[in-house]
Design an enzyme around this catalytic site. Structure first.
Site, PDB file in Angstrom:
ATOM      1  N   ASP A 298      65.694  43.723  13.991  1.00 28.68           N
ATOM      2  CA  ASP A 298      65.825  42.239  13.931  1.00 28.68           C
ATOM      3  C   ASP A 298      67.462  41.886  14.156  1.00 28.68           C
ATOM      4  OD1 ASP A 298      64.985  39.532  11.721  1.00 28.68           O
ATOM      5  OD2 ASP A 298      65.703  39.523  13.803  1.00 28.68           O
TER       6      ASP A 298
ATOM      7  N   ASP B 119      61.692  32.845  10.596  1.00 26.62           N
ATOM      8  CA  ASP B 119      62.653  33.180   9.598  1.00 26.62           C
ATOM      9  C   ASP B 119      62.904  32.021   8.483  1.00 26.62           C
ATOM     10  OD1 ASP B 119      64.387  34.369  12.469  1.00 26.62           O
ATOM     11  OD2 ASP B 119      63.990  35.575  10.660  1.00 26.62           O
TER      12      ASP B 119
HETATM   13  C1  DX5 Z   1      68.461  35.936  11.836  1.00 23.65           C
HETATM   14  C2  DX5 Z   1      66.920  36.060  11.942  1.00 23.65           C
HETATM   15  C3  DX5 Z   1      66.641  36.747  13.275  1.00 23.65           C
HETATM   16  C4  DX5 Z   1      67.135  35.892  14.300  1.00 23.65           C
HETATM   17  C5  DX5 Z   1      67.043  36.949  15.677  1.00 23.65           C
HETATM   18  O1  DX5 Z   1      69.277  36.725  10.909  1.00 23.65           O
HETATM   19  O2  DX5 Z   1      66.495  37.175  11.090  1.00 23.65           O
HETATM   20  O3  DX5 Z   1      65.365  36.951  13.287  1.00 23.65           O
HETATM   21  O4  DX5 Z   1      66.544  34.680  14.498  1.00 23.65           O
HETATM   22  O5  DX5 Z   1      67.694  36.019  16.609  1.00 23.65           O
HETATM   23  P1  DX5 Z   1      68.409  36.871  17.867  1.00 23.65           P
HETATM   24  O6  DX5 Z   1      67.535  37.705  18.626  1.00 23.65           O
HETATM   25  O7  DX5 Z   1      68.892  35.728  18.900  1.00 23.65           O
HETATM   26  O8  DX5 Z   1      69.538  37.715  17.295  1.00 23.65           O
HETATM   27 ZN    ZN Z   2      64.239  37.659  11.216  1.00 26.06          ZN
END
Ligand code: DX5
Ligand code: ZN
Length: 222
Positions: A177, A37
């Site tokens: 995601d 990310d």
């Molecule tokens: C934030 C990122 C995601 C995040 C997912 O928007 O794009 O990839 O790290 O984290 P979780 O699975 O904890 O929602």
């Molecule tokens: Zn992400």
């Protein structure tokens, strides 16, 4: 639609004091890709890491690296992520004035191209670039942080993306995601998602990374 489930842990939730070990543990535990990310504190209200992170990751795993660009000006960063060895590069539709050219530049660099849709962005915004896409990322909540709740209405949006890809004869992978946990994964799977980003549910699992990954995989009944 591919029958197999692709699990792409997001290292945003990793313990950075031992990142190398954590990445090796993900591969040993059966992760399929590594999700990276990239946030600029402008498109999203959070900051993370730049292209320098790729050689660090590549030193500890052979898994494909899937870069999620949550930045206002992705064209500036794409060449460095291509040079760093990214396998997938996904840009947000909301940040690209020239989405067609941006996706072309990702593919011209030898990477798979993805387009991400914020919760409010309609599926229809992909119509003119569908033939340039290897992946469509549907945000399960507002981007920028891990550990946030899942928006249940995003399951129906994933269904609309799946229908749209079918109509366009596209074999692009649907990735979801944000908010993917043992409670939400199966809804997204049934709607048509096949690649699943998860951060807090894997790195925050009381039994550790391996149990986190195995527990998520168990949520889908093939
Ligand atoms: C934030 C990122 C995601 C995040 C997912 O928007 O794009 O990839 O790290 O984290 P979780 O699975 O904890 O929602
Ligand atoms: Zn992400």
């Amino acid at each position: 639609m591919s029958p197999s489930l692709i699990l792409t842990p997001s290292i945003l939730s990793a313990n950075f004091s031992c990142l190398g070990e954590q990445i090796e543990a993900l591969e040993q535990a059966g992760a399929d890709w590594i999700h990276v990310d990239v946030m600029d504190g402008h498109f999203v209200p959070n900051l993370s890491f730049g292209p320098f992170i790729l050689p660090v990751i590549k030193k500890h795993t052979c898994l494909p690296v899937d870069v999620h660009l949550m930045v206002s000006n992705p064209d500036v960063l794409i060449p460095a992520f291509i040079a760093g060895g990214a396998n997938y590069i996904t840009v947000h539709v909301e940040t690209c004035s020239h989405l067609y050219r941006t996706l072309q530049s990702i593919r011209a660099g030898g990477c798979k191209a993805g387009a991400a849709l914020n919760p409010a962005t309609p599926v229809e915004s992909l119509r003119e670039v569908i033939h340039l896409l290897d992946l469509v990322l549907v945000l399960g909540n507002n981007p920028g942080f891990s550990g946030q709740g899942w928006f249940p209405e995003m399951a129906a949006k994933i269904g609309r993306v799946a229908q749209f890809l079918d109509q366009c004869n596209s074999s692009a992978i649907i990735q979801v995601d944000g908010g993917i946990t043992a409670e939400t994964l199966n809804d997204a799977w049934l709607a048509g998602a096949r690649a699943f980003v998860s951060g807090s549910a894997i790195f925050g699992h009381p039994g550790g990374i391996t149990n986190g990954i195995q527990f998520l995989r168990k949520q889908v009944v093939f």
